[in-house]
Design an enzyme around this catalytic site. Structure first.
Site, short mmCIF file in Angstrom:
data_model
loop_
_atom_site.label_atom_id
_atom_site.label_comp_id
_atom_site.label_asym_id
_atom_site.label_seq_id
_atom_site.Cartn_x
_atom_site.Cartn_y
_atom_site.Cartn_z
N TYR A 144 -12.17 17.15 -51.42
CA TYR A 144 -11.79 15.74 -51.33
C TYR A 144 -11.14 15.49 -49.98
O TYR A 144 -10.26 16.24 -49.56
CB TYR A 144 -10.78 15.40 -52.45
N ASP A 239 -9.23 20.10 -43.08
CA ASP A 239 -8.45 19.06 -43.75
C ASP A 239 -7.26 19.77 -44.38
O ASP A 239 -7.37 20.37 -45.44
CB ASP A 239 -9.31 18.36 -44.80
N LYS A 267 0.51 14.03 -46.98
CA LYS A 267 1.41 14.63 -47.97
C LYS A 267 2.73 15.16 -47.35
O LYS A 267 3.55 14.35 -46.97
CB LYS A 267 0.65 15.65 -48.80
C1 LIG Z 1 -4.72 13.93 -50.84
C2 LIG Z 1 -5.80 14.38 -49.96
C3 LIG Z 1 -6.46 13.51 -49.08
C4 LIG Z 1 -6.24 12.02 -49.10
O1 LIG Z 1 -4.95 11.66 -48.73
P1 LIG Z 1 -4.42 10.20 -49.16
O2 LIG Z 1 -3.06 10.15 -48.53
O3 LIG Z 1 -4.41 10.17 -50.64
O4 LIG Z 1 -5.34 9.20 -48.58
C5 LIG Z 1 -7.36 14.03 -48.18
N1 LIG Z 1 -7.61 15.35 -48.15
C6 LIG Z 1 -7.02 16.22 -48.99
C7 LIG Z 1 -7.33 17.67 -48.89
C8 LIG Z 1 -6.11 15.76 -49.93
O5 LIG Z 1 -5.55 16.63 -50.78
#
Ligand SMILES: *Cc1c(COP(=O)(O)O)cnc(C)c1O
Length: 428
Positions: A144, A239, A267
Site C-alpha cells: 500500500y 516507501d 506516520k
Molecule cells: C500509511 C501508509 C501510506 C499512506 O500514508 P497516509 O498518511 O495514510 O496517506 C503509504 N505507504 C505506506 C507503506 C503506509 O503504511
C-alpha cells in the site's frame, strides 16, 4: 464490555460521513460490529466514549511509537500554536527537522515535507518519472502506497480489506502504467523489466511490507531489486512511511544496508500530526520546483504545528537510540508469549515479525506475499479480534494490518495481552 455510546455516535456519524468514518480502515466491516469511538489516549492506552480502557496496538496506525500524548511532542505543539498555526511562508523549524532527518537517514541529501504518506508516494513517483523521462512503474501486490490513482492496483491495507484493491475511478490509462509484481519474487520483477525494456521509471515497494500483515523481505530480495534497478536505469523507491524511524533511526535502508534512490516517509515523522515527506540525493531532489521542472506544492506543507510535533518526535528518537532496541525486545517478548499460547491451544497460525512490527496470520503456511496472506482464515481472525477487544486489547480490525508496538507498553501490559490471547484462543 459496553459499547452503547460508541454505537450511538456511529449512528449519528453515518448520517453525515460516508460509512461514518473518514478513512475506511477505521470501520469494522471486515470483522463485523460498530467501530468504537475514542475520547482520549495516554501512553499505551485508549479510552473510549463508554469509559472502556484498551491497550492499544494500532497506535494511530504507526505514528505513536513513544505512546499517546507524549509530553515533549504535546508541549512542542502547544507552544507553537500560541504563535500562530500557519503562515504560508518558510519557517526556521522546517530547516531544523530537515537537517535532523537528513542526518538520521542514509543516502539522502534533501527532503521535502508534505501532508500525508499518500502525497509523499505520489510525489516520489512523479519525481522518478520526471527524472528518468520514463512512465511505467512496478509495484507489488499487497503493498500500500496511499490512495493516489497509480497505486490502487492490487493495493493492500484498507483497499484489500474492503474488497477494492483495484478501485473504480482509476482510469485504464493510469492503470496501464502500473505493472504488478509478486512480493519476494525477483524472477517476476526481472521478467516485467525485460518485457518493458527502457520504459520503467521506478520500482516502489514497502521494503518490509506492513499492509498485508507484516511480511519481511526474503533474503536477497532487496539487494536483487537494487541490482536490477542499477542494470536497467530504474530508480528504487523505498516507501518507508511505516518503517521509517521505526525499524531503525535510518529505517530499512540502515537496517538492511540497502540504498534506495528515493525514500518516502509519513506516520512517525509527524509525531501524530499530518506529515509526509520524500527524500533523495541532491541530483534527484533538485529536479523539483522551484529549481527544477517537476511540480509539487502544498498550502499547509511544512505547517509549523506539524513540524513542531515531528521535530520533537525525531529529536527524542535521535537522542535516545536505545528506544529502538527496547521496543524490539518488547515485540519479541510478545511474539514468544503469543506463539506459546497459540501452539498450546492448537490454533494454526503464523506470526511474522521484524523489529517492532508484528502480525498474526491464522494460517499454517509461511506468509511471504499477498496470496499467502489472503489464504489465512478470516473467520478465525474475526473471532480473535472481537475476543481481544472484549478483553481490553485493541488490535486493527483487519487481518491485513500490522500491530504497532510502542515504547509506552510495559511488560505488565504485554503479559496482560498474552493472557488475553490465551483466554481468546480457548474460544477459537
Ligand atoms: C500509511 C501508509 C501510506 C499512506 O500514508 P497516509 O498518511 O495514510 O496517506 C503509504 N505507504 C505506506 C507503506 C503506509 O503504511
Amino acid at each position: 464490555m459496553n459499547y452503547k455510546r460508541s454505537s450511538e455516535l456511529f449512528t449519528a456519524a453515518k448520517k453525515v460521513i460516508p460509512g461514518g468514518v473518514n478513512s475506511p480502515v477505521r470501520a469494522f466491516n471486515a470483522v463485523g460490529g460498530d467501530p468504537i469511538f475514542i475520547e482520549k489516549a495516554e501512553g499505551a492506552y485508549l479510552y473510549d466514549a463508554d469509559g472502556n480502557k484498551f491497550i492499544d496496538y494500532i497506535n494511530s496506525w504507526g505514528p505513536m511509537i513513544l505512546g499517546h500524548a507524549h509530553k515533549p511532542v504535546v508541549d512542542a505543539v502547544v507552544e507553537k500554536a500560541k504563535k500562530g498555526t500557519s503562515f504560508g511562508t518558510p519557517t526556521e523549524i522546517e530547516t531544523k527537522i530537515a537537517e535532523l532527518a537528513v542526518k538520521m537517514v542514509p543516502n539522502i541529501d534533501k527532503i521535502r515535507f508534505v501532508n500525508s504518506g499518500t502525497e509523499a508516494c505520489m510525489s516520489a513517483v512523479r519525481l522518478a518519472r520526471g527524472f528518468t523521462g520514463k512512465e511505467k512503474i512496478i509495484k507489488f501486490a499487497g503493498c500500500y502506497h496511499g490512495h493516489s490513482d497509480s497505486f490502487l492496483i492490487q493495493a493492500g491495507s484498507g483497499a484489500v480489506t474492503f474488497g477494492s484493491p483495484n478501485s473504480p475511478g482509476v482510469t485504464k490509462g493510469t492503470a496501464k502504467d502500473t505493472l504488478l509484481a509478486d512480493y519476494n519474487n525477483l524472477e517476476n520483477v526481472a521478467a516485467l523489466i525485460e518485457a518493458n525494456k527502457g520504459e520503467i521509471a521506478c520500482i516502489i515497494l514497502e521494503p518490509v511490507a506492513g499492509n498485508m500483515g507484516c511480511i519481511p523481505p526474503a533474503e536477497g530480495f532487496l539487494g536483487g531489486l537494487r541490482s536490477l534497478c542499477d542494470q536497467n536505469d530504474i530508480l528504487l523507491v523505498f516507501d518507508e512511511v511505516m518503517t521509517g524511524f521505526r525499524l531503525a533511526p535510518g529505517g530499512v535502508q540502515e537496517r538492511m544496508g540497502i540504498a534506495a534512490d528515493i525514500v518516502t516517509f509519513g506516520k512517525v515523522i509527524g509525531g501524530g500530526l499530518p506529515v509526509g515527506a520524500f527524500a533523495a540525493r541532491k541530483e534527484i531532489m533538485n529536479y523539483l520546483a522551484p529549481i527544477g521542472p517537476v511540480y509539487q506544492a502544498g498550502t499547509l506543507s511544512g505547517n509549523p504545528l506539524a513540524m513542531a510535533a515531528g521535530l520533537a518526535m525525531l529529536t527524542e528518537l535521535d537522542e535516545q537510540r536505545e528506544i529502538f532496541k527496547s521496543i524490539e525486545e518488547k515485540t519479541a517478548y510478545l511474539h514468544q508469549g503469543m506463539e506459546k499460547v497459540l501452539v498450546a491451544n492448537n490454533i494454526p497460525h503464523t506470526i511474522n515479525r521484524l523489529g517492532s512490527m508484528i502480525s498474526v496470520h491464522f494460517s499454517e503456511e509461511p506468509v511471504t506475499d499477498f496470496t499467502s496472506a489472503a489464504n489465512a482464515n478470516n473467520d478465525t481472525f474475526k473471532k480473535f479480534f472481537h475476543g481481544m477487544l472484549d478483553n481490553g486489547i485493541y488490535i486493527a480490525p483487519s487481518a491485513f494490518e500490522t500491530w504497532f508496538i510502542t515504547e509506552a507498553l510495559t511488560y505488565h501490559d504485554l503479559d496482560n495481552t498474552i493472557k488475553a490471547v490465551e483466554a481468546v484462543a480457548k474460544t477459537l
